[in-house]
Scaffold this motif. Structure first.
Motif, PDB file in Angstrom:
ATOM      1  N   THR A 133      18.760  -0.405   1.774  1.00  0.00           N
ATOM      2  CA  THR A 133      18.154  -0.733   3.108  1.00  0.00           C
ATOM      3  C   THR A 133      18.215   1.080   3.856  1.00  0.00           C
ATOM      4  OG1 THR A 133      21.094  -2.353   3.551  1.00  0.00           O
ATOM      5  CG2 THR A 133      20.736  -0.887   6.194  1.00  0.00           C
ATOM      6  N   ARG A 134      19.004   1.801   3.743  1.00  0.00           N
ATOM      7  CA  ARG A 134      18.586   2.795   4.502  1.00  0.00           C
ATOM      8  C   ARG A 134      16.684   3.448   3.831  1.00  0.00           C
ATOM      9  NH1 ARG A 134      19.017   6.324   8.541  1.00  0.00           N
ATOM     10  NH2 ARG A 134      18.654   8.546   8.287  1.00  0.00           N
ATOM     11  N   ARG A 135      16.658   3.140   2.572  1.00  0.00           N
ATOM     12  CA  ARG A 135      15.374   2.795   2.608  1.00  0.00           C
ATOM     13  C   ARG A 135      14.347   2.079   3.063  1.00  0.00           C
ATOM     14  NH1 ARG A 135      17.178   2.467  -3.024  1.00  0.00           N
ATOM     15  NH2 ARG A 135      15.924   0.195  -3.255  1.00  0.00           N
ATOM     16  N   PHE A 136      14.387   1.103   3.367  1.00  0.00           N
ATOM     17  CA  PHE A 136      13.630   0.209   3.814  1.00  0.00           C
ATOM     18  C   PHE A 136      13.651   0.552   5.805  1.00  0.00           C
ATOM     19  CE2 PHE A 136      13.901  -3.541   7.073  1.00  0.00           C
ATOM     20  CZ  PHE A 136      12.606  -3.917   6.380  1.00  0.00           C
ATOM     21  N   LEU A 137      14.453   1.308   5.899  1.00  0.00           N
ATOM     22  CA  LEU A 137      14.940   2.091   7.203  1.00  0.00           C
ATOM     23  C   LEU A 137      14.197   3.183   7.869  1.00  0.00           C
ATOM     24  CD1 LEU A 137      18.296   1.056   9.090  1.00  0.00           C
ATOM     25  CD2 LEU A 137      16.169  -0.612   9.160  1.00  0.00           C
ATOM     26  N   SER A 138      14.561   4.092   6.702  1.00  0.00           N
ATOM     27  CA  SER A 138      14.178   5.050   6.544  1.00  0.00           C
ATOM     28  C   SER A 138      11.943   5.443   5.600  1.00  0.00           C
ATOM     29  CB  SER A 138      14.662   6.626   6.166  1.00  0.00           C
ATOM     30  OG  SER A 138      15.440   6.149   6.489  1.00  0.00           O
ATOM     31  N   ILE A 139      11.302   4.637   5.090  1.00  0.00           N
ATOM     32  CA  ILE A 139      10.269   4.139   4.561  1.00  0.00           C
ATOM     33  C   ILE A 139       9.867   3.450   5.586  1.00  0.00           C
ATOM     34  CG2 ILE A 139       9.370   4.588   2.013  1.00  0.00           C
ATOM     35  CD1 ILE A 139      12.274   5.915   0.860  1.00  0.00           C
ATOM     36  N   THR A 140      10.293   2.063   4.374  1.00  0.00           N
ATOM     37  CA  THR A 140       8.957   0.759   4.952  1.00  0.00           C
ATOM     38  C   THR A 140       9.213   0.765   6.315  1.00  0.00           C
ATOM     39  OG1 THR A 140      10.184  -0.604   3.143  1.00  0.00           O
ATOM     40  CG2 THR A 140       8.680  -1.896   4.883  1.00  0.00           C
TER      41      THR A 140
ATOM     42  N   ILE B 128       7.875   6.650  -3.896  1.00  0.00           N
ATOM     43  CA  ILE B 128       8.317   7.465  -2.185  1.00  0.00           C
ATOM     44  C   ILE B 128       9.583   6.733  -2.979  1.00  0.00           C
ATOM     45  CG2 ILE B 128       8.397   7.451  -0.443  1.00  0.00           C
ATOM     46  CD1 ILE B 128       5.500   7.850  -0.020  1.00  0.00           C
ATOM     47  N   TYR B 129       9.649   5.190  -3.103  1.00  0.00           N
ATOM     48  CA  TYR B 129      10.768   4.346  -3.556  1.00  0.00           C
ATOM     49  C   TYR B 129      11.072   5.151  -4.701  1.00  0.00           C
ATOM     50  CZ  TYR B 129       8.988   1.568   0.294  1.00  0.00           C
ATOM     51  OH  TYR B 129       8.285   0.796   1.658  1.00  0.00           O
TER      52      TYR B 129
ATOM     53  N   ILE C 170      16.504   7.103  -7.062  1.00  0.00           N
ATOM     54  CA  ILE C 170      16.833   8.205  -7.688  1.00  0.00           C
ATOM     55  C   ILE C 170      17.911   9.314  -6.841  1.00  0.00           C
ATOM     56  CG2 ILE C 170      16.685  10.850  -8.910  1.00  0.00           C
ATOM     57  CD1 ILE C 170      14.200   9.391  -9.690  1.00  0.00           C
ATOM     58  N   ASP C 171      17.953   9.034  -5.605  1.00  0.00           N
ATOM     59  CA  ASP C 171      18.333  10.542  -4.556  1.00  0.00           C
ATOM     60  C   ASP C 171      19.924  10.175  -4.512  1.00  0.00           C
ATOM     61  OD1 ASP C 171      16.948  12.706  -5.379  1.00  0.00           O
ATOM     62  OD2 ASP C 171      15.716  12.407  -3.463  1.00  0.00           O
TER      63      ASP C 171
ATOM     64  N   ASN D  60       0.829  -1.453   0.008  1.00  0.00           N
ATOM     65  CA  ASN D  60      -0.034  -0.066  -0.203  1.00  0.00           C
ATOM     66  C   ASN D  60       1.199   1.138  -0.457  1.00  0.00           C
ATOM     67  OD1 ASN D  60      -2.436  -1.283  -0.081  1.00  0.00           O
ATOM     68  ND2 ASN D  60      -1.998  -1.404   1.819  1.00  0.00           N
ATOM     69  N   VAL D  61       1.821   1.537   0.259  1.00  0.00           N
ATOM     70  CA  VAL D  61       3.622   2.124   0.024  1.00  0.00           C
ATOM     71  C   VAL D  61       3.524   3.196  -1.289  1.00  0.00           C
ATOM     72  CG1 VAL D  61       5.571   2.874   0.580  1.00  0.00           C
ATOM     73  CG2 VAL D  61       4.312   1.115   1.617  1.00  0.00           C
TER      74      VAL D  61
END
Length: 296
Positions: free
Chosen positions: A204-211, A192-193, A198-199, A187-188
């Protein structure tokens, strides 16, 4: 004032409304209110039949000097402390893998992980017990590949018996929690990912900061339900090890069963032990909700 309160008075005594909810109220009273009240009454009494006598907090005082109860309490907390974090982390890992866009055989893998949750508990436990028996599939496989030189005492050694029970619970309920995590991940918003990728933000950072922030309510829910389920652990321990060896896998729920049906019946003391589980569930659930609210 009398006219203003009349509509509410009429709504409260509306016959049609009470007739509509009467079946639900009858079921709640029969299967919730009465058992709770009866167990509370039993916890304050001792004896059976016409020999029942009021002892007040005598059953509660007995808990302090009962070594079997203390052993069951320690075993239950061991299962809780070890099994719940492992199950939560495994469910997160599996949900993350199944959420990969290019994963092949997604439906088959999802079904395979979730299948133990809907399998007959007796059949599941018997299968698990046969796998870890002295000449079972696990020992045969480990001997064949050369990992061990002699069969492991999975069900006769206290340490390994606990390991087997923990493995059985984890294997059975990890898929249940995984479904909640997978649904939340799907549902995310994918943009955003994509923006984070792209940035130059690592996976790992995407998992910790978004997921993880998105999954916080789901993690709290699964942690609370897993805690409640582990505190009430009964079926797996009974069917696989029967509480042994040497009461190393005896849980509070099994002790309640033994007090009520296996040994000389002591329903008053069994009801008291059941309220220990109720108190533990309430305390741990409150603590988990408090910690989650403080972090937010």
């Amino acid at each position: 004032m009398r006219q203003a309160s009349r509509p509410g008075y009429r709504r409260f005594f509306d016959i049609n409304g009470w007739a509509f909810v009467s079946a639900a109220l009858l079921l709640i009273a029969t299967f919730m209110v009465y058992p709770i009240g009866k167990s509370l009454y039993m916890s304050l009494h001792a004896g059976q039949g016409t020999m029942v006598r009021f002892i007040g907090l005598g059953n509660a005082e007995r808990l302090l000097d009962d070594p079997i109860f203390q052993r069951a309490l320690v075993n239950t907390f061991i299962f809780l402390i070890v099994q719940v974090p492992i199950m939560i982390m495994l469910a997160l890992v599996m949900a993350s893998c199944l959420n990969m866009p290019n994963l092949r055989f997604r439906g088959l893998l999802r079904t395979a992980v979730f299948l133990p949750c809907v399998t007959s508990l007796v059949a599941y436990s018997v299968l698990f017990k046969s796998m870890f028996s002295y000449d079972g599939l696990v020992n045969v496989t480990l001997l064949y590949v050369g990992i061990i030189d002699q069969p492991m005492p999975w069900l006769t050694d206290p340490f390994w018996a606990r390991v087997v029970v923990i493995a059985a619970i984890t294997w059975r309920w990890t898929g249940y929690n995984m479904i909640f995590y997978l649904a939340a991940m799907q549902n995310v918003d994918k943009s955003i990912y994509e923006a984070a990728r792209i940035d130059g933000i690592s996976a790992t950072r995407r998992f910790l900061s978004i997921t993880i922030p998105v999954l916080k309510p789901v993690i709290l829910f699964t942690t609370v339900t897993s805690t409640i389920g582990t505190l009430q652990l009964f079926d797996e321990a009974l069917n696989i090890t029967n509480g042994g060896p040497a009461d190393s896998t005896l849980t509070l729920s099994m002790y309640i069963y033994n007090l009520s049906f296996k040994f000389v019946p002591n329903f008053g003391y069994a009801a008291t032990v059941s309220y220990v589980i109720v108190v533990l569930v309430a305390i741990l659930a409150f603590f988990q909700f408090y910690v989650a609210r403080e972090k937010e």
